[in-house]
Design an enzyme around this catalytic site. Structure first.
Site, mmCIF file in Angstrom:
data_model
loop_
_atom_site.group_PDB
_atom_site.id
_atom_site.type_symbol
_atom_site.label_atom_id
_atom_site.label_comp_id
_atom_site.label_asym_id
_atom_site.label_seq_id
_atom_site.Cartn_x
_atom_site.Cartn_y
_atom_site.Cartn_z
ATOM 1 N N ASP A 1 -99.453 -27.581 -38.367
ATOM 2 C CA ASP A 1 -98.652 -28.194 -37.812
ATOM 3 C C ASP A 1 -97.293 -28.653 -38.623
ATOM 4 O O ASP A 1 -97.589 -28.646 -39.742
ATOM 5 C CB ASP A 1 -99.536 -29.552 -37.469
ATOM 6 C CG ASP A 1 -98.906 -30.700 -36.640
ATOM 7 O OD1 ASP A 1 -98.342 -30.360 -35.610
ATOM 8 O OD2 ASP A 1 -98.435 -31.729 -37.437
ATOM 9 N N GLU B 1 -96.136 -23.514 -36.832
ATOM 10 C CA GLU B 1 -95.324 -24.141 -35.795
ATOM 11 C C GLU B 1 -93.953 -24.470 -36.616
ATOM 12 O O GLU B 1 -93.881 -25.370 -37.593
ATOM 13 C CB GLU B 1 -95.946 -25.722 -35.416
ATOM 14 C CG GLU B 1 -95.007 -26.573 -34.544
ATOM 15 C CD GLU B 1 -95.451 -27.876 -34.147
ATOM 16 O OE1 GLU B 1 -95.280 -28.375 -33.314
ATOM 17 O OE2 GLU B 1 -95.852 -28.561 -35.288
#
Length: 617
Positions: free
Chosen positions: A314, A350
């Site tokens: 993330d 990401e």
């Protein structure tokens, strides 16, 4: 842990005293002073303490939050390396009370649990085909309403090993499931007054302990689930959140890292205050030595103990952020790739956050896969009908050579993910409808490149509903025909909706749970058919970037597209034909059906749809 007790060791170089706090079954506390060594680690041997013992830490030292010092012996702290906790975290304002307020937090804090050592799993290659399908799963919402899963298992990791779930994954030819965060997390402090809870888990407290709500059986439950999916030929990827922790900003709770070594674990500005490159209140100093070790140790832990096949990170730029910005050769990134246990794992970034230079798509380098939001947006814009998007469609189908070089695509192609509209909502809502989140519809993405086919939200008009399903099928067809890995978010394959909510992180309810009984069976069958087609057609699942030497670009009459046609903003039709195999993908973005001619054959392609032609064998 040894036959006579357990040795505890904690890093806290600026503390003046640490205590190991042991708790019995009645929550009575015994404090054992710890001794500091020359390297800033505190140690204690706890005789008679073994597996199942519950414990926490207390730390004393200077208290000056503006300078990054948060020592407060009234705050019970979770050991950053605790392998398990005895219950889930629940936010209470007392967890963040300033020092001196007499707010002892032992009654509010989950306790770490000493775990018996289990034999590491033998190393095995990851289960994942390079151009395979990744299936993003929010563990709790995925099975809360699944009719075939026993009620006691619904919402847990164990449910993912149920035969009905595995059969569904196999019908989609899933190469690996990607679990949204399963580490222990805490709610953001604004959610309680709204009657909401964090459903997604992107607010971790521990990088080792699993959240008991998702894994009541702890590591053994995760290990068994991974083994069951491996037996079915399916890999498991964990979504890890190393960019921040749940202690938030200066008003947040003191739970673990902050109370032990805030200046070591978190990034601070020249004024001594927390840097917030994540939008969550703090930013982990991922390339500080002690933090690198914590991150690497936790990754190794999940590989060795559970056999997971890889990780998705993330806000990935945080892993490579140095004092001067993002560096693809940052120490943490280099050490991950050099580590014997991690070197062959699937690593997915990401590739963006909100920090300086935070958009790094294409910059993570060899060995990394990257979420490709350019693919998402260009495909949405083409199927929405935006002018001048034919060239972008072709580039994305061919592997995004404008982003990834060296002959191979590293793209994870996706149309929708957890943090946005579902695929069905993409075709039914032009605007987000996040009122249930309690933030006056200000949260979530404002620009979604979405459309509603004439009516915002649910429609009783069969023609509108048919147009929406047709659009979803067209989106699916281009996704399954694209070069590189592809990703689906669970439930999109059969039309799940979040009622226009494009940020359902706090909706642990019917908005965020998948409605298995109400799924669109026709759309599901269409998804299964596309998955079979991709699996049976090697051209579609390749990962080499396509060039004009590999494919030819044709108009609907079978002639090579001219410069004028490429530049025509109104052009909506395209054929991509593989020169070697003759496989052709015919895309009709116009509303009217069209007969496409390819080589010696022809095929009727409906309005706003895609067809695949294969030469006669």
């Amino acid at each position: 842990m040894g036959p006579s007790g357990t040795r505890f060791c904690v890093w806290s170089p600026e503390a003046t005293q640490l205590w190991l706090c042991l708790f019995d079954s009645d929550d009575r506390e015994v404090r054992l002073p710890m001794l500091r060594d020359a390297d800033g680690c505190w140690h204690v041997e706890a005789a008679g303490v073994g597996a199942g013992a519950r414990y926490g830490l207390r730390a004393d030292g200077p208290y000056d939050p503006d300078a990054g010092l948060w020592f407060d012996p009234d705050k019970l702290l979770l050991d950053p390396y605790a392998p398990a906790i005895d219950r889930a975290f629940h936010y209470d304002p007392a967890l963040g009370a300033p020092r001196g307020r007499g707010c002892d937090t032992a009654r509010l804090m989950p306790k770490g649990v000493v775990a018996a050592a289990i034999e590491p799993l033998p190393p095995e290659p990851p289960r994942f085909a390079p151009g395979g399908l990744i299936y993003e799963v929010q563990v709790r919402g995925f099975t809360m309403l699944h009719p075939d899963v026993p009620p006691a298992q619904r919402g847990t990791i164990a449910a993912l090993a149920h035969p009905a779930v595995i059969a569904h994954l196999q019908s989609l030819h899933v190469s690996a499931i990607e679990l949204m965060p399963i580490n222990a997390w805490i709610d953001e402090r604004h959610l309680g007054p709204l009657g909401l809870t964090n459903a997604w888990g992107y607010n971790p407290v521990s990088y080792f302990a699993l959240d008991p709500r998702l894994a009541p059986g702890g590591m053994a439950e995760l290990r068994a689930m991974v083994a069951a999916l491996h037996q079915a030929g399916i890999g498991v990827i964990l979504d890890m959140v190393y960019n921040h922790d749940g202690e938030s900003d200066a008003q947040g709770p003191t739970l673990s890292l902050r109370g032990l070594d805030a200046r070591g674990y978190f990034r601070h500005g020249a004024d001594g205050r927390l840097i917030n490159d994540t939008g969550t209140g703090n930013s982990i100093a991922c390339n500080a030595p002690v933090t690198r070790r914590l991150i690497l140790d936790s990754l190794r832990y999940f590989v060795a103990q559970a056999g997971v096949d890889g990780f998705r990170f993330d806000l990935g730029p945080a892993l490579g952020r140095m004092a001067d910005g993002f560096d693809p050769h940052a120490p943490l990134l280099q050490e991950m790739r050099a580590d014997p246990l991690l070197a062959d794992r699937i690593l997915i970034a990401e590739p963006w956050d909100i920090g300086p230079g935070g958009y790094q798509l294409g910059n993570f380098g060899e060995g990394w896969l990257e979420w490709n939001d350019r693919y998402r947006d260009d495909m949405r814009r083409f199927w929405r009908g935006d002018a001048g998007t034919l060239g972008a469609l072709a580039t994305r189908l061919a592997g995004s050579s404008d982003i990834f070089g060296n002959g191979m695509t590293r793209s994870v192609n996706f149309l929708a993910a957890h943090d946005g509209f579902t695929l069905a909502d993409l075709t039914a809502y032009e605007q987000r409808h996040n009122d249930a989140n309690g933030e006056q519809n200000r949260d979530g993405h404002g620009e979604n490149f979405s459309w509603n086919n004439g009516v915002e939200g649910t429609s009783d008009d069969p023609a509108i509903e048919a147009a929406r399903v047709g659009d979803i099928k067209a989106l699916f067809a281009t996704l399954f025909a694209s070069r590189g890995a592809i990703m689906l978010t669970a439930g999109d394959e059969f039309g799940r909706t979040q009622q226009g909510n494009n940020n359902a992180y706090a909706q642990d309810n019917a908005i965020g749970w998948i409605d298995w009984d109400g799924r669109d069976r026709d759309l599901e069958a269409h998804s299964f058919a596309l998955a079979r087609l991709r699996a049976d057609t090697p051209d579609l699942s390749g990962v080499t970037l396509l060039s004009d030497a590999d494919v030819e670009w044709l108009d609907e009459d079978g002639r090579a597209l001219t410069v004028g046609q490429w530049e025509d903003p109104s052009r909506r039709r395209l054929t991509m034909r593989y020169r070697a195999s003759g496989v052709a993908i015919c895309v009709n973005g116009d509303a009217q059906p069209c007969r496409f001619h390819v080589a010696d054959g022809a095929i009727e392609v409906g309005g706003r749809s895609v067809a695949l032609m294969r030469p006669e064998r």
